[in-house]
Design an enzyme around this catalytic site. Structure first.
Site, PDB file in Angstrom:
ATOM      1  N   GLY A  23       0.893  -1.246  -0.042  1.00 62.05           N
ATOM      2  CA  GLY A  23       0.049   0.079   0.112  1.00 62.05           C
ATOM      3  C   GLY A  23       0.763   1.305   0.042  1.00 62.05           C
ATOM      4  N   ASP A  72      -0.798  -6.513  -7.771  1.00 61.08           N
ATOM      5  CA  ASP A  72      -2.231  -6.126  -7.859  1.00 61.08           C
ATOM      6  C   ASP A  72      -2.972  -7.008  -7.015  1.00 61.08           C
ATOM      7  OD1 ASP A  72      -4.860  -5.767  -8.418  1.00 61.08           O
ATOM      8  OD2 ASP A  72      -4.403  -5.173 -10.545  1.00 61.08           O
ATOM      9  N   TYR A 114     -18.691   8.436   1.835  1.00 64.66           N
ATOM     10  CA  TYR A 114     -17.870   7.203   2.021  1.00 64.66           C
ATOM     11  C   TYR A 114     -18.514   5.913   1.377  1.00 64.66           C
ATOM     12  CZ  TYR A 114     -13.971   4.651   3.917  1.00 64.66           C
ATOM     13  OH  TYR A 114     -12.804   3.996   4.004  1.00 64.66           O
ATOM     14  N   LYS A 159     -15.292  -1.547   4.411  1.00 69.41           N
ATOM     15  CA  LYS A 159     -14.508  -1.300   5.674  1.00 69.41           C
ATOM     16  C   LYS A 159     -15.138  -2.276   6.786  1.00 69.41           C
ATOM     17  CE  LYS A 159     -10.984   1.269   4.581  1.00 69.41           C
ATOM     18  NZ  LYS A 159      -9.629   0.511   4.222  1.00 69.41           N
ATOM     19  N   THR A 180      -3.873  11.965   2.394  1.00 71.93           N
ATOM     20  CA  THR A 180      -2.959  11.169   1.355  1.00 71.93           C
ATOM     21  C   THR A 180      -3.412  11.250   0.022  1.00 71.93           C
ATOM     22  OG1 THR A 180      -4.439   9.377   1.721  1.00 71.93           O
ATOM     23  CG2 THR A 180      -2.506   9.559   3.390  1.00 71.93           C
TER      24      THR A 180
HETATM   25  P1  NAD Z   1      -2.890   5.798  -0.367  1.00 71.81           P
HETATM   26  O1  NAD Z   1      -3.342   6.194  -1.663  1.00 71.81           O
HETATM   27  O2  NAD Z   1      -1.579   6.433  -0.089  1.00 71.81           O
HETATM   28  O3  NAD Z   1      -2.853   4.220  -0.310  1.00 71.81           O
HETATM   29  C1  NAD Z   1      -3.636   3.270  -0.776  1.00 71.81           C
HETATM   30  C2  NAD Z   1      -2.920   2.269  -1.647  1.00 71.81           C
HETATM   31  O4  NAD Z   1      -3.908   1.360  -2.126  1.00 71.81           O
HETATM   32  C3  NAD Z   1      -2.028   2.908  -2.848  1.00 71.81           C
HETATM   33  O5  NAD Z   1      -0.728   2.180  -2.280  1.00 71.81           O
HETATM   34  C4  NAD Z   1      -2.464   1.987  -3.909  1.00 71.81           C
HETATM   35  O6  NAD Z   1      -1.470   1.643  -4.770  1.00 71.81           O
HETATM   36  C5  NAD Z   1      -3.300   0.748  -3.208  1.00 71.81           C
HETATM   37  N1  NAD Z   1      -4.030   0.066  -3.894  1.00 71.81           N
HETATM   38  C6  NAD Z   1      -5.219   0.424  -4.629  1.00 71.81           C
HETATM   39  N2  NAD Z   1      -5.901  -0.749  -5.217  1.00 71.81           N
HETATM   40  C7  NAD Z   1      -4.732  -1.731  -5.335  1.00 71.81           C
HETATM   41  C8  NAD Z   1      -4.871  -2.984  -6.015  1.00 71.81           C
HETATM   42  N3  NAD Z   1      -5.622  -3.379  -6.930  1.00 71.81           N
HETATM   43  N4  NAD Z   1      -3.723  -3.536  -5.824  1.00 71.81           N
HETATM   44  C9  NAD Z   1      -2.756  -3.136  -4.857  1.00 71.81           C
HETATM   45  N5  NAD Z   1      -2.835  -2.072  -4.337  1.00 71.81           N
HETATM   46  C10 NAD Z   1      -3.677  -1.352  -4.600  1.00 71.81           C
HETATM   47  O7  NAD Z   1      -3.761   6.204   0.885  1.00 71.81           O
HETATM   48  P2  NAD Z   1      -3.798   5.963   2.227  1.00 71.81           P
HETATM   49  O8  NAD Z   1      -4.705   7.034   2.882  1.00 71.81           O
HETATM   50  O9  NAD Z   1      -2.460   5.904   2.920  1.00 71.81           O
HETATM   51  O10 NAD Z   1      -4.816   4.590   2.406  1.00 71.81           O
HETATM   52  C11 NAD Z   1      -4.077   3.442   2.946  1.00 71.81           C
HETATM   53  C12 NAD Z   1      -5.282   2.768   3.860  1.00 71.81           C
HETATM   54  O11 NAD Z   1      -5.449   3.508   4.898  1.00 71.81           O
HETATM   55  C13 NAD Z   1      -6.406   2.444   3.065  1.00 71.81           C
HETATM   56  O12 NAD Z   1      -6.965   1.128   3.560  1.00 71.81           O
HETATM   57  C14 NAD Z   1      -7.510   3.509   3.413  1.00 71.81           C
HETATM   58  O13 NAD Z   1      -8.830   3.234   3.543  1.00 71.81           O
HETATM   59  C15 NAD Z   1      -7.013   3.722   5.103  1.00 71.81           C
HETATM   60  N6  NAD Z   1      -7.443   4.920   5.738  1.00 71.81           N
HETATM   61  C16 NAD Z   1      -6.973   6.192   5.121  1.00 71.81           C
HETATM   62  C17 NAD Z   1      -7.602   7.117   5.869  1.00 71.81           C
HETATM   63  C18 NAD Z   1      -7.082   8.476   5.237  1.00 71.81           C
HETATM   64  O14 NAD Z   1      -7.830   9.528   6.049  1.00 71.81           O
HETATM   65  N7  NAD Z   1      -6.277   8.735   4.191  1.00 71.81           N
HETATM   66  C19 NAD Z   1      -7.982   7.040   7.145  1.00 71.81           C
HETATM   67  C20 NAD Z   1      -8.486   5.838   7.703  1.00 71.81           C
HETATM   68  C21 NAD Z   1      -8.126   4.769   6.941  1.00 71.81           C
HETATM   69  O1  0WE Z   2     -10.379   4.868   2.864  1.00 71.14           O
HETATM   70  C1  0WE Z   2     -10.407   6.374   2.438  1.00 71.14           C
HETATM   71  C2  0WE Z   2     -10.420   6.298   0.902  1.00 71.14           C
HETATM   72  C3  0WE Z   2     -10.254   5.067   0.216  1.00 71.14           C
HETATM   73  C4  0WE Z   2     -10.527   5.432  -1.221  1.00 71.14           C
HETATM   74  C5  0WE Z   2     -10.005   6.860  -1.972  1.00 71.14           C
HETATM   75  C6  0WE Z   2     -10.310   7.036  -3.121  1.00 71.14           C
HETATM   76  C7  0WE Z   2     -10.176   8.219  -4.023  1.00 71.14           C
HETATM   77  C8  0WE Z   2      -9.767   7.989  -5.431  1.00 71.14           C
HETATM   78  C9  0WE Z   2     -10.918   4.679  -1.987  1.00 71.14           C
HETATM   79  N1  0WE Z   2     -11.244   4.524  -3.414  1.00 71.14           N
HETATM   80  C10 0WE Z   2     -10.959   5.930  -4.017  1.00 71.14           C
HETATM   81  N2  0WE Z   2     -11.106   5.898  -5.321  1.00 71.14           N
HETATM   82  C11 0WE Z   2     -10.672   6.988  -6.001  1.00 71.14           C
HETATM   83  O2  0WE Z   2     -10.874   7.025  -7.385  1.00 71.14           O
HETATM   84  N3  0WE Z   2     -10.377   7.000   3.606  1.00 71.14           N
HETATM   85  C12 0WE Z   2     -10.649   6.811   4.831  1.00 71.14           C
HETATM   86  C13 0WE Z   2     -10.298   8.445   3.311  1.00 71.14           C
HETATM   87  C14 0WE Z   2     -11.450   9.264   2.979  1.00 71.14           C
HETATM   88  O3  0WE Z   2     -12.441   8.917   1.630  1.00 71.14           O
HETATM   89  C15 0WE Z   2     -13.594   9.545   1.933  1.00 71.14           C
HETATM   90  C16 0WE Z   2     -13.860  10.101   3.290  1.00 71.14           C
HETATM   91  C17 0WE Z   2     -12.520   9.951   3.802  1.00 71.14           C
HETATM   92  C18 0WE Z   2     -12.099   9.983   5.234  1.00 71.14           C
HETATM   93  C19 0WE Z   2     -14.471   9.662   0.962  1.00 71.14           C
HETATM   94  C20 0WE Z   2     -15.788  10.183   1.151  1.00 71.14           C
HETATM   95  C21 0WE Z   2     -15.835  10.688   2.639  1.00 71.14           C
HETATM   96  C22 0WE Z   2     -14.908  10.583   3.759  1.00 71.14           C
END
Ligand code: NAD
Ligand code: 0WE
Length: 256
Positions: free
Chosen positions: A13, A65, A156, A163, A194
């Site tokens: 990730g 992937d 979301y 989730k 991010t």
């Molecule tokens: P990020 O975009 O840096 O990480 C998401 C990762 O998912 C990327 O590295 C992407 O390449 C990978 N990914 C997506 N589809 C894939 C596939 N088919 N095969 C392999 N990898 C794949 O964003 P992030 O915010 O660091 O997200 C990481 C995790 O944290 C996610 O599970 C997200 O739901 C969770 N999260 C994020 C937040 C936030 O606010 N950013 C809050 C809570 C949880």
């Molecule tokens: O898990 C997430 C985001 C995950 C995510 C983000 C994207 C953006 C680009 C999954 N799929 C996609 N597809 C795309 O094309 N979070 C916890 C961050 C997040 O995402 C939201 C949030 C929060 C917080 C979306 C709507 C409302 C709140």
């Protein structure tokens, strides 16, 4: 400091330096773990090469992937060959088609539901199945989740449902793998700026909302997710499995 000395781990990730996976990987590295990395595809190869390369030129780096069984099989074969065993795995992967996060939940298509669950929830099961045979000395598997799994966070949408599946999968995996001394937990993070959070309409307002309403009156820092990731990976968390740990400045306890 050397909480994870001698531990071997794999991180799924990392997309760029803002990725939560990178924050946790850096903390694991500082605590003494030796890490392998995967990246989603060619598009992200250079980024991850540059970041992983800071841990040494010989850092194991593989494309994966998570929707492809053959990619997952190849990754764990390579880890087996290079490391021989494994102690830690971070799952920090999520995706839903953009339109599913924009409109109303009721309009979620069958295909968007399938993709969101395949990438964001089923992959934890597939990766745990790949990692477990290498975790011969016990292990710690960590997933990343978000509060939208349990309460409605507008937009979301299907990610919240995925989730919920991820969190439930964490409990069932913890039951299956407990006898092998493999622990499975999730970190439920407050919002972090991010790649996955950008482009989400109103994300800046969400950060402000957390600042105003979370007991600690601020947002979580990536380093704090790293510290919790290190704790969960360490022997100090040896009796913790199947749990969702909130690292959200207390937001989750609020009723209003
Ligand atoms: P990020 O975009 O840096 O990480 C998401 C990762 O998912 C990327 O590295 C992407 O390449 C990978 N990914 C997506 N589809 C894939 C596939 N088919 N095969 C392999 N990898 C794949 O964003 P992030 O915010 O660091 O997200 C990481 C995790 O944290 C996610 O599970 C997200 O739901 C969770 N999260 C994020 C937040 C936030 O606010 N950013 C809050 C809570 C949880
Ligand atoms: O898990 C997430 C985001 C995950 C995510 C983000 C994207 C953006 C680009 C999954 N799929 C996609 N597809 C795309 O094309 N979070 C916890 C961050 C997040 O995402 C939201 C949030 C929060 C917080 C979306 C709507 C409302 C709140």
């Amino acid at each position: 400091m050397s909480q994870l000395a001698g531990k071997l781990g794999i991180v799924f990730g990392v997309a760029n330096k803002r990725s939560i996976a990178w924050a946790i990987a850096q903390a694991w590295h500082k605590a003494g773990a030796k890490l392998a990395f995967t990246y989603q595809g060619e598009r992200l190869k250079e980024n991850v090469e540059e970041l992983a390369g800071t841990f040494g030129a010989d850092t194991l780096l593989m494309p994966c992937d998570v929707t492809k069984d053959e990619d997952i099989a190849r990754v764990f074969t390579e880890v087996g060959q290079k490391f021989g065993k494994l102690h830690l795995m971070l799952h920090s992967v999520a995706f839903a088609p953009k339109d599913a996060l924009e409109g109303e939940f009721i309009n979620t298509s069958r295909e968007a539901f399938r993709v969101a669950h395949d990438v964001s929830a089923y992959s934890l099961i597939a990766l745990a199945r790949g990692a477990a045979p290498l975790m011969t000395e016990g292990g710690s598997i960590i997933g990343m989740t978000y509060y939208g799994s349990e309460k409605v966070v507008p937009h979301y949408n299907v990610m919240g449902v995925a989730k919920a599946a991820l969190e439930s999968s964490t409990r069932y995996l913890a039951y299956d793998l407990g006898p092998k001394k493999i622990r499975v937990n999730c970190i439920s993070a407050g919002p972090v700026n991010t790649l996955a959070a950008r482009g989400i309409a109103g994300f800046t307002d969400m950060l402000k909302h957390y600042e105003a309403h979370a007991p600690l009156k601020r947002n979580v820092l990536p380093d704090e997710l790293g510290a919790t990731g290190t704790f969960l990976a360490s022997d100090g968390a040896g009796a913790i499995t199947g749990q969702i740990i909130y690292v959200d400045c207390g937001y989750q306890i609020m009723g209003m």
